[in-house]
Design an enzyme around this catalytic site. Structure first.
Site, mmCIF file in Angstrom:
data_model
loop_
_atom_site.group_PDB
_atom_site.id
_atom_site.type_symbol
_atom_site.label_atom_id
_atom_site.label_comp_id
_atom_site.label_asym_id
_atom_site.label_seq_id
_atom_site.Cartn_x
_atom_site.Cartn_y
_atom_site.Cartn_z
ATOM 1 N N SER A 135 -22.316 35.175 -6.041
ATOM 2 C CA SER A 135 -21.122 34.353 -5.957
ATOM 3 C C SER A 135 -20.375 34.429 -7.289
ATOM 4 O O SER A 135 -20.948 34.134 -8.335
ATOM 5 C CB SER A 135 -21.543 32.910 -5.652
ATOM 6 O OG SER A 135 -20.444 32.041 -5.683
ATOM 7 N N LYS A 161 -19.336 37.481 -3.091
ATOM 8 C CA LYS A 161 -18.589 36.297 -2.655
ATOM 9 C C LYS A 161 -17.638 35.911 -3.772
ATOM 10 O O LYS A 161 -18.036 35.773 -4.926
ATOM 11 C CB LYS A 161 -19.580 35.182 -2.350
ATOM 12 C CG LYS A 161 -19.021 33.781 -2.355
ATOM 13 C CD LYS A 161 -19.986 32.827 -1.684
ATOM 14 C CE LYS A 161 -19.979 31.455 -2.328
ATOM 15 N NZ LYS A 161 -20.936 30.541 -1.699
ATOM 16 N N ASP A 188 -14.950 32.088 -0.616
ATOM 17 C CA ASP A 188 -15.386 30.685 -0.479
ATOM 18 C C ASP A 188 -14.329 29.769 -1.086
ATOM 19 O O ASP A 188 -14.033 29.856 -2.282
ATOM 20 C CB ASP A 188 -16.733 30.480 -1.196
ATOM 21 C CG ASP A 188 -17.300 29.067 -0.993
ATOM 22 O OD1 ASP A 188 -16.693 28.266 -0.256
ATOM 23 O OD2 ASP A 188 -18.368 28.777 -1.577
ATOM 24 N N GLU A 213 -15.577 31.081 3.869
ATOM 25 C CA GLU A 213 -16.530 29.969 3.756
ATOM 26 C C GLU A 213 -15.775 28.667 3.473
ATOM 27 O O GLU A 213 -14.962 28.605 2.550
ATOM 28 C CB GLU A 213 -17.541 30.263 2.634
ATOM 29 C CG GLU A 213 -18.599 29.164 2.456
ATOM 30 C CD GLU A 213 -19.616 29.488 1.372
ATOM 31 O OE1 GLU A 213 -19.630 30.624 0.857
ATOM 32 O OE2 GLU A 213 -20.395 28.580 1.017
ATOM 33 N N ASP A 238 -20.168 25.388 5.079
ATOM 34 C CA ASP A 238 -21.103 25.011 4.018
ATOM 35 C C ASP A 238 -21.089 23.473 3.964
ATOM 36 O O ASP A 238 -21.897 22.807 4.623
ATOM 37 C CB ASP A 238 -20.647 25.660 2.696
ATOM 38 C CG ASP A 238 -21.420 25.224 1.461
ATOM 39 O OD1 ASP A 238 -22.254 24.311 1.560
ATOM 40 O OD2 ASP A 238 -21.187 25.766 0.349
ATOM 41 N N LYS A 262 -28.061 25.379 2.874
ATOM 42 C CA LYS A 262 -28.572 25.008 1.545
ATOM 43 C C LYS A 262 -29.616 23.934 1.795
ATOM 44 O O LYS A 262 -29.314 22.904 2.408
ATOM 45 C CB LYS A 262 -27.459 24.444 0.654
ATOM 46 C CG LYS A 262 -26.450 25.487 0.203
ATOM 47 C CD LYS A 262 -25.395 24.884 -0.703
ATOM 48 C CE LYS A 262 -24.358 25.941 -1.064
ATOM 49 N NZ LYS A 262 -23.172 25.350 -1.707
ATOM 50 N N GLY A 290 -26.403 28.805 -2.555
ATOM 51 C CA GLY A 290 -27.013 28.454 -3.837
ATOM 52 C C GLY A 290 -26.293 27.292 -4.480
ATOM 53 O O GLY A 290 -25.134 27.000 -4.149
HETATM 54 O O1 OSB Z 1 -19.958 26.388 -2.490
HETATM 55 O O2 OSB Z 1 -21.556 27.743 -2.428
HETATM 56 C C1 OSB Z 1 -20.912 26.905 -3.045
HETATM 57 C C2 OSB Z 1 -22.238 26.589 -6.634
HETATM 58 C C3 OSB Z 1 -22.164 25.221 -6.810
HETATM 59 C C4 OSB Z 1 -21.657 24.439 -5.793
HETATM 60 C C5 OSB Z 1 -21.225 25.020 -4.602
HETATM 61 C C6 OSB Z 1 -21.318 26.392 -4.410
HETATM 62 C C7 OSB Z 1 -21.803 27.192 -5.464
HETATM 63 C C8 OSB Z 1 -21.879 28.654 -5.409
HETATM 64 C C9 OSB Z 1 -22.854 29.326 -6.358
HETATM 65 O O3 OSB Z 1 -21.173 29.343 -4.724
HETATM 66 C C10 OSB Z 1 -24.027 29.920 -5.692
HETATM 67 C C11 OSB Z 1 -25.106 30.298 -6.665
HETATM 68 O O4 OSB Z 1 -25.004 31.358 -7.272
HETATM 69 O O5 OSB Z 1 -26.078 29.527 -6.812
HETATM 70 MG MG MG Z 2 -19.808 27.225 -0.565
#
Ligand code: OSB
Ligand code: MG
Length: 376
Positions: A135, A161, A188, A213, A238, A262, A290
């Site tokens: 991401s 992403k 996202d 997303e 999400d 998650k 994540g």
């Molecule tokens: O929306 O997926 C998300 C990180 C913090 C809060 C929300 C999100 C994210 C990420 C990072 O996209 C994912 C990672 O590398 O852990």
């Molecule tokens: Mg997300």
């Protein structure tokens, strides 16, 4: 498993780089690590909260107080046979899923350790390695983004992403398509758009992204179903999915074609497995999201991704992407083909690096049944 003592640590770890989303920027992670002590075993869990309520309503302090006042009284001094019992016991408490998951996860680690089996095996995982995506936070310029994408593709990540927000969306994504061609790429939005942006999403359809997303509101599944009907690109939810019931409703309404699971957001592994199974029955592929976890939270993500319907690479990048030094030994590593090996040793499958854990601990709290009676 007689639950004799629970330790909760308030943690602070500095990220290697600032991570920007449509709701804010994080440079350090403030979160909780839980330890459940039973006999000579310790089960570890991670509460994937932040210091602010911008991604979800929970924060370090709300999670800490829910754990101390409501979750620990339900488990301390009890003899728990299976972690699924936590899912049932905690269901009376509304939401506060990240707090629940921090305790439930530690019970799963403890349970797997007492069975002398890796967590992935105990939950029915079938893969020996998982495929990994990454991401990328919102970048200042298109050039910065292209540079990051190039570097991460070289490292072997199998899904890119890209975080988007109004003004940093279609042109940024188009530049990635133009430079790198047919790579697996997705966007996202973290809820930065509304149905007023429908035309923009129709335009972005032509970019052939793997998915959008959470484009719309964090608590919505109605507008998402309208958007999903209007575009070809699959929508992945999400923030909108907190339970298997949420997932059922979103699937029935046609609000998404993919779900990001998650563990923290849905209240633990038991609930995550239920969502995985429901999605599998409905031909909805899932992937593991994540929360910029430490190695302990990351280990749970690796284990759950070994379930068969996790068919899309998750945001499960290796330790070195986030931390100069992680709190587990060995750290999570990825090979040049974008694979992480699912550990085969008991529990979460990584040892906790006690020195590193202590080094990042701001405050430590120990609870027994007796001490809790006095303090609550
Ligand atoms: O929306 O997926 C998300 C990180 C913090 C809060 C929300 C999100 C994210 C990420 C990072 O996209 C994912 C990672 O590398 O852990
Ligand atoms: Mg997300």
């Amino acid at each position: 498993m007689l639950i004799e003592k629970v330790v909760v640590r308030k943690m602070k770890m500095d990220l290697k780089f600032p991570f920007q989303t449509s709701f804010g920027t994080e440079q350090e992670r403030l979160f909780l690590i839980t330890e459940i002590h039973s006999g000579n075993q310790i089960g570890y869990g991670e509460c994937v909260v932040s210091s602010n309520p911008y991604y979800s309503e929970e924060t370090v302090s709300t999670a800490f107080s829910i754990i101390k006042e409501f979750l620990l009284p339900l488990i301390l001094g009890k003899d728990i046979q299976h972690p699924d019992e936590a899912n049932k016991m905690f269901s009376r408490i509304r939401r506060n899923n990240m707090a629940k998951s921090a305790i439930e996860g530690a019970l799963w680690d403890l349970y797997a350790k007492t069975q002398h089996k890796p967590l992935a095996e105990v939950i029915g995982g079938q893969k020996s390695e998982i495929t990994v995506g990454v991401s990328i936070g919102i970048q200042e310029t298109k050039e910065d983004l292209l540079e990051k994408v190039e570097e991460l593709l070289k490292q072997g990540f199998k899904k890119i992403k890209i975080k988007i927000k109004p003004g940093k969306d279609i042109e940024y994504l188009r530049s990635v398509r133009e430079k790198f061609g047919d790579i697996p790429v997705m966007a996202d939005a973290n809820s930065a758009y509304t149905l007023d942006d429908l035309e923009l999403f129709k335009e972005m359809d032509s970019l052939n992204l793997m998915m959008f997303e959470q484009p719309l509101a964090h608590d919505d599944i109605i507008d998402h179903s309208i958007l999903q009907n209007a575009v070809q690109t699959p929508i992945c939810l999400d923030e909108s999915i907190h339970s298997v019931e949420d997932a059922r409703k979103a699937i029935e309404l046609g609000s998404c074609k993919i779900i990001n699971i998650k563990i923290g957001r849905v209240g633990g592994i038991s609930e995550a497995i239920k969502i995985h199974n429901l999605c599998q029955e409905n031909n909805i592929p899932v992937w593991c999201g994540g929360m910029l976890e430490s190695g302990i939270g990351r280990a749970f993500n690796v284990a759950i991704t070994s379930l068969p319907n996790f068919t899309i690479p998750g945001d499960t990048a290796p330790s070195a992407r986030y931390w100069v030094k992680d709190i587990i030994k060995p750290e999570v590593t990825m090979d040049a083909e974008g694979h992480i090996q699912v550990p085969t040793t008991p529990g979460i499958g990584y040892e906790v690096d006690q020195e590193a854990l202590d080094q990042y601990t701001l405050e430590i709290f120990e609870f027994t049944k007796e001490s809790l009676l006095l303090s609550n």
